[in-house]
Design a protein around this motif. Sequence first.
Motif, PDB file in Angstrom:
ATOM      1  N   PHE A 202       0.843  -1.192   0.000  1.00 11.25           N
ATOM      2  CA  PHE A 202       0.000   0.000   0.000  1.00 11.25           C
ATOM      3  C   PHE A 202       0.871   1.231   0.000  1.00 11.25           C
ATOM      4  O   PHE A 202       1.877   1.260   0.671  1.00 11.25           O
ATOM      5  N   PRO A 203       0.649   2.269  -0.682  1.00 14.29           N
ATOM      6  CA  PRO A 203      -0.417   2.517  -1.638  1.00 14.29           C
ATOM      7  C   PRO A 203      -0.103   1.844  -2.994  1.00 14.29           C
ATOM      8  O   PRO A 203       1.031   1.830  -3.454  1.00 14.29           O
ATOM      9  N   TYR A 204      -1.105   1.301  -3.602  1.00 12.39           N
ATOM     10  CA  TYR A 204      -0.946   0.600  -4.871  1.00 12.39           C
ATOM     11  C   TYR A 204      -0.952   1.608  -6.015  1.00 12.39           C
ATOM     12  O   TYR A 204      -1.991   1.958  -6.527  1.00 12.39           O
ATOM     13  N   ASN A 205       0.246   2.049  -6.351  1.00 21.20           N
ATOM     14  CA  ASN A 205       0.386   3.023  -7.437  1.00 21.20           C
ATOM     15  C   ASN A 205       0.631   2.267  -8.750  1.00 21.20           C
ATOM     16  O   ASN A 205       1.522   1.429  -8.842  1.00 21.20           O
ATOM     17  N   ALA A 206      -0.169   2.598  -9.733  1.00 21.62           N
ATOM     18  CA  ALA A 206       0.020   1.975 -11.046  1.00 21.62           C
ATOM     19  C   ALA A 206       1.320   2.488 -11.657  1.00 21.62           C
ATOM     20  O   ALA A 206       1.638   3.678 -11.572  1.00 21.62           O
ATOM     21  N   GLN A 207       2.062   1.573 -12.242  1.00 21.73           N
ATOM     22  CA  GLN A 207       3.323   1.939 -12.906  1.00 21.73           C
ATOM     23  C   GLN A 207       3.414   1.208 -14.243  1.00 21.73           C
ATOM     24  O   GLN A 207       2.812   0.141 -14.421  1.00 21.73           O
ATOM     25  N   HIS A 208       4.177   1.792 -15.137  1.00 20.35           N
ATOM     26  CA  HIS A 208       4.445   1.162 -16.426  1.00 20.35           C
ATOM     27  C   HIS A 208       5.887   0.690 -16.417  1.00 20.35           C
ATOM     28  O   HIS A 208       6.786   1.415 -16.005  1.00 20.35           O
ATOM     29  N   PHE A 209       6.084  -0.525 -16.861  1.00 19.76           N
ATOM     30  CA  PHE A 209       7.433  -1.092 -16.939  1.00 19.76           C
ATOM     31  C   PHE A 209       7.738  -1.463 -18.388  1.00 19.76           C
ATOM     32  O   PHE A 209       6.886  -2.022 -19.088  1.00 19.76           O
ATOM     33  N   LYS A 210       8.915  -1.139 -18.824  1.00 22.74           N
ATOM     34  CA  LYS A 210       9.350  -1.558 -20.151  1.00 22.74           C
ATOM     35  C   LYS A 210      10.161  -2.838 -19.993  1.00 22.74           C
ATOM     36  O   LYS A 210      11.023  -2.924 -19.118  1.00 22.74           O
ATOM     37  N   ILE A 211       9.833  -3.811 -20.830  1.00 22.14           N
ATOM     38  CA  ILE A 211      10.583  -5.056 -20.804  1.00 22.14           C
ATOM     39  C   ILE A 211      11.209  -5.276 -22.190  1.00 22.14           C
ATOM     40  O   ILE A 211      10.684  -4.834 -23.206  1.00 22.14           O
ATOM     41  N   GLU A 212      12.349  -5.913 -22.173  1.00 19.70           N
ATOM     42  CA  GLU A 212      13.080  -6.148 -23.419  1.00 19.70           C
ATOM     43  C   GLU A 212      13.680  -7.540 -23.341  1.00 19.70           C
ATOM     44  O   GLU A 212      14.117  -7.986 -22.288  1.00 19.70           O
ATOM     45  N   GLY A 213      13.671  -8.221 -24.475  1.00 21.60           N
ATOM     46  CA  GLY A 213      14.260  -9.560 -24.498  1.00 21.60           C
ATOM     47  C   GLY A 213      14.343 -10.082 -25.915  1.00 21.60           C
ATOM     48  O   GLY A 213      14.032  -9.391 -26.882  1.00 21.60           O
ATOM     49  N   THR A 214      14.769 -11.301 -26.013  1.00 23.22           N
ATOM     50  CA  THR A 214      14.920 -11.930 -27.312  1.00 23.22           C
ATOM     51  C   THR A 214      13.810 -12.947 -27.523  1.00 23.22           C
ATOM     52  O   THR A 214      13.273 -13.500 -26.567  1.00 23.22           O
ATOM     53  N   THR A 215      13.474 -13.172 -28.779  1.00 25.08           N
ATOM     54  CA  THR A 215      12.473 -14.181 -29.105  1.00 25.08           C
ATOM     55  C   THR A 215      13.152 -15.528 -29.352  1.00 25.08           C
ATOM     56  O   THR A 215      12.494 -16.509 -29.662  1.00 25.08           O
ATOM     57  N   PHE A 216      14.458 -15.558 -29.218  1.00 25.87           N
ATOM     58  CA  PHE A 216      15.239 -16.774 -29.436  1.00 25.87           C
ATOM     59  C   PHE A 216      14.969 -17.732 -28.272  1.00 25.87           C
ATOM     60  O   PHE A 216      15.196 -17.412 -27.112  1.00 25.87           O
ATOM     61  N   SER A 217      14.466 -18.908 -28.596  1.00 32.97           N
ATOM     62  CA  SER A 217      14.058 -19.839 -27.554  1.00 32.97           C
ATOM     63  C   SER A 217      15.089 -20.947 -27.356  1.00 32.97           C
ATOM     64  O   SER A 217      16.034 -21.080 -28.122  1.00 32.97           O
ATOM     65  N   MET A 218      14.858 -21.749 -26.357  1.00 30.43           N
ATOM     66  CA  MET A 218      15.717 -22.914 -26.117  1.00 30.43           C
ATOM     67  C   MET A 218      15.640 -23.862 -27.307  1.00 30.43           C
ATOM     68  O   MET A 218      16.623 -24.459 -27.697  1.00 30.43           O
ATOM     69  N   ARG A 219      14.465 -23.965 -27.889  1.00 31.09           N
ATOM     70  CA  ARG A 219      14.292 -24.824 -29.065  1.00 31.09           C
ATOM     71  C   ARG A 219      15.120 -24.292 -30.241  1.00 31.09           C
ATOM     72  O   ARG A 219      15.741 -25.054 -30.957  1.00 31.09           O
ATOM     73  N   ASP A 220      15.121 -22.960 -30.405  1.00 30.93           N
ATOM     74  CA  ASP A 220      15.941 -22.355 -31.457  1.00 30.93           C
ATOM     75  C   ASP A 220      17.418 -22.624 -31.202  1.00 30.93           C
ATOM     76  O   ASP A 220      18.184 -22.885 -32.138  1.00 30.93           O
ATOM     77  N   ASP A 221      17.819 -22.559 -29.943  1.00 35.08           N
ATOM     78  CA  ASP A 221      19.213 -22.818 -29.580  1.00 35.08           C
ATOM     79  C   ASP A 221      19.592 -24.260 -29.921  1.00 35.08           C
ATOM     80  O   ASP A 221      20.667 -24.516 -30.467  1.00 35.08           O
ATOM     81  N   ALA A 222      18.699 -25.187 -29.643  1.00 36.79           N
ATOM     82  CA  ALA A 222      18.955 -26.592 -29.975  1.00 36.79           C
ATOM     83  C   ALA A 222      19.041 -26.771 -31.490  1.00 36.79           C
ATOM     84  O   ALA A 222      19.898 -27.510 -31.988  1.00 36.79           O
ATOM     85  N   ARG A 223      18.171 -26.081 -32.222  1.00 35.43           N
ATOM     86  CA  ARG A 223      18.218 -26.163 -33.688  1.00 35.43           C
ATOM     87  C   ARG A 223      19.517 -25.582 -34.228  1.00 35.43           C
ATOM     88  O   ARG A 223      20.090 -26.117 -35.173  1.00 35.43           O
ATOM     89  N   LEU A 224      19.981 -24.484 -33.625  1.00 34.49           N
ATOM     90  CA  LEU A 224      21.234 -23.872 -34.061  1.00 34.49           C
ATOM     91  C   LEU A 224      22.399 -24.834 -33.855  1.00 34.49           C
ATOM     92  O   LEU A 224      23.235 -25.019 -34.744  1.00 34.49           O
ATOM     93  N   LEU A 225      22.458 -25.464 -32.695  1.00 35.41           N
ATOM     94  CA  LEU A 225      23.522 -26.442 -32.431  1.00 35.41           C
ATOM     95  C   LEU A 225      23.444 -27.616 -33.410  1.00 35.41           C
ATOM     96  O   LEU A 225      24.461 -28.080 -33.930  1.00 35.41           O
ATOM     97  N   GLU A 226      22.235 -28.071 -33.679  1.00 28.46           N
ATOM     98  CA  GLU A 226      22.037 -29.175 -34.618  1.00 28.46           C
ATOM     99  C   GLU A 226      22.512 -28.780 -36.024  1.00 28.46           C
ATOM    100  O   GLU A 226      23.184 -29.556 -36.705  1.00 28.46           O
ATOM    101  N   LYS A 227      22.165 -27.558 -36.448  1.00 29.63           N
ATOM    102  CA  LYS A 227      22.580 -27.085 -37.777  1.00 29.63           C
ATOM    103  C   LYS A 227      24.099 -26.965 -37.874  1.00 29.63           C
ATOM    104  O   LYS A 227      24.696 -27.273 -38.904  1.00 29.63           O
ATOM    105  N   LYS A 228      24.744 -26.519 -36.789  1.00 29.20           N
ATOM    106  CA  LYS A 228      26.202 -26.399 -36.796  1.00 29.20           C
ATOM    107  C   LYS A 228      26.866 -27.771 -36.920  1.00 29.20           C
ATOM    108  O   LYS A 228      27.855 -27.929 -37.637  1.00 29.20           O
TER     109      LYS A 228
END
Length: 141
Positions: A48-74
């Motif tokens: 309390f007090p519950y003040n509304a806030q805006h948060f910016k988030i940033e990240g990659t769309t690269f997933s664990m599955r993509d990482d496994a595919r990259l290793l497989e392709k290499k």
Amino acid sequence: MIPMDKRLLSDYIDACELIRETEQQIRRLQDKQSETTQDSVRGSNPEFPYNAQHFKIEGTTFSMRDDARLLEKKKLLADRRAAAEETRVQVERWMVTIPARMQRIIRWKFFERLTWDEVAVKMGRNATAASVKMEFQRFMV
């Protein structure tokens, strides 16, 4: 025996194309790995007090599955390069058994990846792209 050896050239060309395609797939996955995306979310303080806030988030769309595919392709790329190298050696052995003129045409067209026009210029003696291409096609029959 020569038709089988001529097939080797085709196998080598296809192996090189597979390598190029695999390298492109790897580059696309690596590009995705470095892409970032941004978004914003709303939230509030947990107390309390519950003040509304805006948060910016940033990240990659690269997933664990993509990482496994990259290793497989290499790994696949390494295997394809090794197989292409073995075929290349066989092609080089075959190349010394064919006429010198055809060796030049094959080397420039397929190993150095020149156009038929560029090969014709290198061949000289009033060669044209069409005549050099026809000479190659007749040889490969």
